[in-house]
Scaffold this motif. Sequence first.
Motif, PDB file in Angstrom:
ATOM      1  N   TRP A  78      55.199   9.320 -25.538  1.00 54.98           N
ATOM      2  CA  TRP A  78      54.901   9.952 -26.863  1.00 54.98           C
ATOM      3  C   TRP A  78      56.154  10.543 -27.427  1.00 54.98           C
ATOM      4  O   TRP A  78      57.086  10.940 -26.834  1.00 54.98           O
ATOM      5  CB  TRP A  78      53.937  10.952 -26.797  1.00 54.98           C
ATOM      6  CG  TRP A  78      52.297  10.701 -26.249  1.00 54.98           C
ATOM      7  CD1 TRP A  78      52.139   9.924 -25.071  1.00 54.98           C
ATOM      8  CD2 TRP A  78      51.322  10.171 -27.244  1.00 54.98           C
ATOM      9  NE1 TRP A  78      50.954   9.486 -25.142  1.00 54.98           N
ATOM     10  CE2 TRP A  78      50.344   9.450 -26.388  1.00 54.98           C
ATOM     11  CE3 TRP A  78      51.246  10.104 -28.645  1.00 54.98           C
ATOM     12  CZ2 TRP A  78      49.285   9.341 -26.870  1.00 54.98           C
ATOM     13  CZ3 TRP A  78      50.005   9.754 -29.182  1.00 54.98           C
ATOM     14  CH2 TRP A  78      48.964   9.107 -28.236  1.00 54.98           C
ATOM     15  N   SER A 101      58.080  10.150 -40.090  1.00 53.99           N
ATOM     16  CA  SER A 101      56.754  10.938 -39.623  1.00 53.99           C
ATOM     17  C   SER A 101      55.858   9.846 -40.100  1.00 53.99           C
ATOM     18  O   SER A 101      54.812   9.556 -39.474  1.00 53.99           O
ATOM     19  CB  SER A 101      56.478  12.272 -40.269  1.00 53.99           C
ATOM     20  OG  SER A 101      55.320  12.537 -40.098  1.00 53.99           O
ATOM     21  N   VAL A 105      53.859   8.373 -36.808  1.00 53.80           N
ATOM     22  CA  VAL A 105      52.736   9.327 -36.645  1.00 53.80           C
ATOM     23  C   VAL A 105      51.751   9.017 -35.578  1.00 53.80           C
ATOM     24  O   VAL A 105      51.454   9.813 -34.644  1.00 53.80           O
ATOM     25  CB  VAL A 105      52.079   9.809 -37.798  1.00 53.80           C
ATOM     26  CG1 VAL A 105      51.126   8.273 -38.361  1.00 53.80           C
ATOM     27  CG2 VAL A 105      51.034  10.831 -37.810  1.00 53.80           C
ATOM     28  N   LYS A 106      51.477   7.898 -35.030  1.00 52.68           N
ATOM     29  CA  LYS A 106      50.821   7.592 -34.061  1.00 52.68           C
ATOM     30  C   LYS A 106      51.370   7.653 -32.593  1.00 52.68           C
ATOM     31  O   LYS A 106      50.697   7.483 -31.674  1.00 52.68           O
ATOM     32  CB  LYS A 106      50.281   6.135 -34.044  1.00 52.68           C
ATOM     33  CG  LYS A 106      49.581   5.830 -35.533  1.00 52.68           C
ATOM     34  CD  LYS A 106      48.125   5.310 -35.233  1.00 52.68           C
ATOM     35  CE  LYS A 106      47.354   4.702 -36.263  1.00 52.68           C
ATOM     36  NZ  LYS A 106      46.398   5.824 -36.724  1.00 52.68           N
ATOM     37  N   LEU A 143      49.482  13.487 -41.556  1.00 46.05           N
ATOM     38  CA  LEU A 143      48.391  14.128 -40.505  1.00 46.05           C
ATOM     39  C   LEU A 143      47.389  14.389 -41.405  1.00 46.05           C
ATOM     40  O   LEU A 143      46.029  14.687 -40.802  1.00 46.05           O
ATOM     41  CB  LEU A 143      49.182  15.518 -39.873  1.00 46.05           C
ATOM     42  CG  LEU A 143      50.390  15.103 -39.442  1.00 46.05           C
ATOM     43  CD1 LEU A 143      50.822  16.680 -38.912  1.00 46.05           C
ATOM     44  CD2 LEU A 143      50.419  14.180 -38.230  1.00 46.05           C
ATOM     45  N   SER A 146      43.520  12.481 -41.521  1.00 47.25           N
ATOM     46  CA  SER A 146      43.667  11.559 -40.395  1.00 47.25           C
ATOM     47  C   SER A 146      42.853  11.974 -39.148  1.00 47.25           C
ATOM     48  O   SER A 146      42.592  13.369 -39.101  1.00 47.25           O
ATOM     49  CB  SER A 146      45.015  11.200 -40.176  1.00 47.25           C
ATOM     50  OG  SER A 146      45.836  12.254 -39.362  1.00 47.25           O
ATOM     51  N   TRP A 148      44.741  12.607 -36.461  1.00 44.58           N
ATOM     52  CA  TRP A 148      45.697  12.850 -35.562  1.00 44.58           C
ATOM     53  C   TRP A 148      45.414  14.345 -34.936  1.00 44.58           C
ATOM     54  O   TRP A 148      44.897  15.092 -35.567  1.00 44.58           O
ATOM     55  CB  TRP A 148      47.002  13.286 -36.343  1.00 44.58           C
ATOM     56  CG  TRP A 148      48.065  13.899 -35.770  1.00 44.58           C
ATOM     57  CD1 TRP A 148      49.039  12.941 -35.053  1.00 44.58           C
ATOM     58  CD2 TRP A 148      48.612  14.761 -35.312  1.00 44.58           C
ATOM     59  NE1 TRP A 148      50.174  13.577 -34.452  1.00 44.58           N
ATOM     60  CE2 TRP A 148      49.886  14.771 -34.502  1.00 44.58           C
ATOM     61  CE3 TRP A 148      48.267  16.191 -35.700  1.00 44.58           C
ATOM     62  CZ2 TRP A 148      50.571  16.061 -34.055  1.00 44.58           C
ATOM     63  CZ3 TRP A 148      48.990  17.381 -35.310  1.00 44.58           C
ATOM     64  CH2 TRP A 148      50.069  17.144 -34.645  1.00 44.58           C
ATOM     65  N   GLU A 149      45.784  14.250 -33.716  1.00 47.60           N
ATOM     66  CA  GLU A 149      45.431  15.588 -32.722  1.00 47.60           C
ATOM     67  C   GLU A 149      46.827  15.795 -32.026  1.00 47.60           C
ATOM     68  O   GLU A 149      47.306  14.848 -31.128  1.00 47.60           O
ATOM     69  CB  GLU A 149      44.306  15.124 -31.690  1.00 47.60           C
ATOM     70  CG  GLU A 149      42.957  15.013 -32.308  1.00 47.60           C
ATOM     71  CD  GLU A 149      41.927  15.135 -31.512  1.00 47.60           C
ATOM     72  OE1 GLU A 149      42.003  15.691 -30.239  1.00 47.60           O
ATOM     73  OE2 GLU A 149      40.751  14.700 -31.790  1.00 47.60           O
TER      74      GLU A 149
END
Length: 172
Positions: A78, A101, A105-106, A143, A146, A148-149
């Motif tokens: 990551w 970004s 983002v993933k 983010l 979504s 996203w964490e």
Amino acid sequence: MAAMGASYLIVGGPRLHHVDGKLDMTAVHNTAEGLNRLGEAVQKEGLKLCYHNHWMEFEDHPSEMSFILKETDPKLVWLNYDIGNCYIHHLGLGPNPAAFSQEHVKRIAIYHVKDVGLNSQGKAVNTELGAGKIDLKGVVAPLLHSDWEGWLTVEQSGNYPKGWQHPVAVMR
């Protein structure tokens, strides 16, 4: 680290070796292979491996970062995306931090959120959030709304040990 409650192992590195002014592709492939192996090992321990970028990963064309993204397994490696370091290279025609970004983002588990401006000599300098040139809203836009964490880490570089004069206003 996992036994102490950590979620991530963050690594970075120096600029990769160059031969005759060009990125050494053996170094690129070895780095990607090493990151994949390390990512697999830390995943077995319950951690995510995050690669923390610096400006030099965006320097070459194609860039070290493009190879890291292409040659590492997204299930194992990551990003700890430092938007200030991306912006510093953006001044030299690297990627726009908000566009990077949006596109990646993933792959980003951690954002180092900071802002950068230019001093009177045109050199990049760290500023308080919102006082610089980075499109911070554009960086975090992918983010919002979504699944996203991850972590958003506010990084105020360059003024340690002096703190922000108005930290609550800066964070807003």
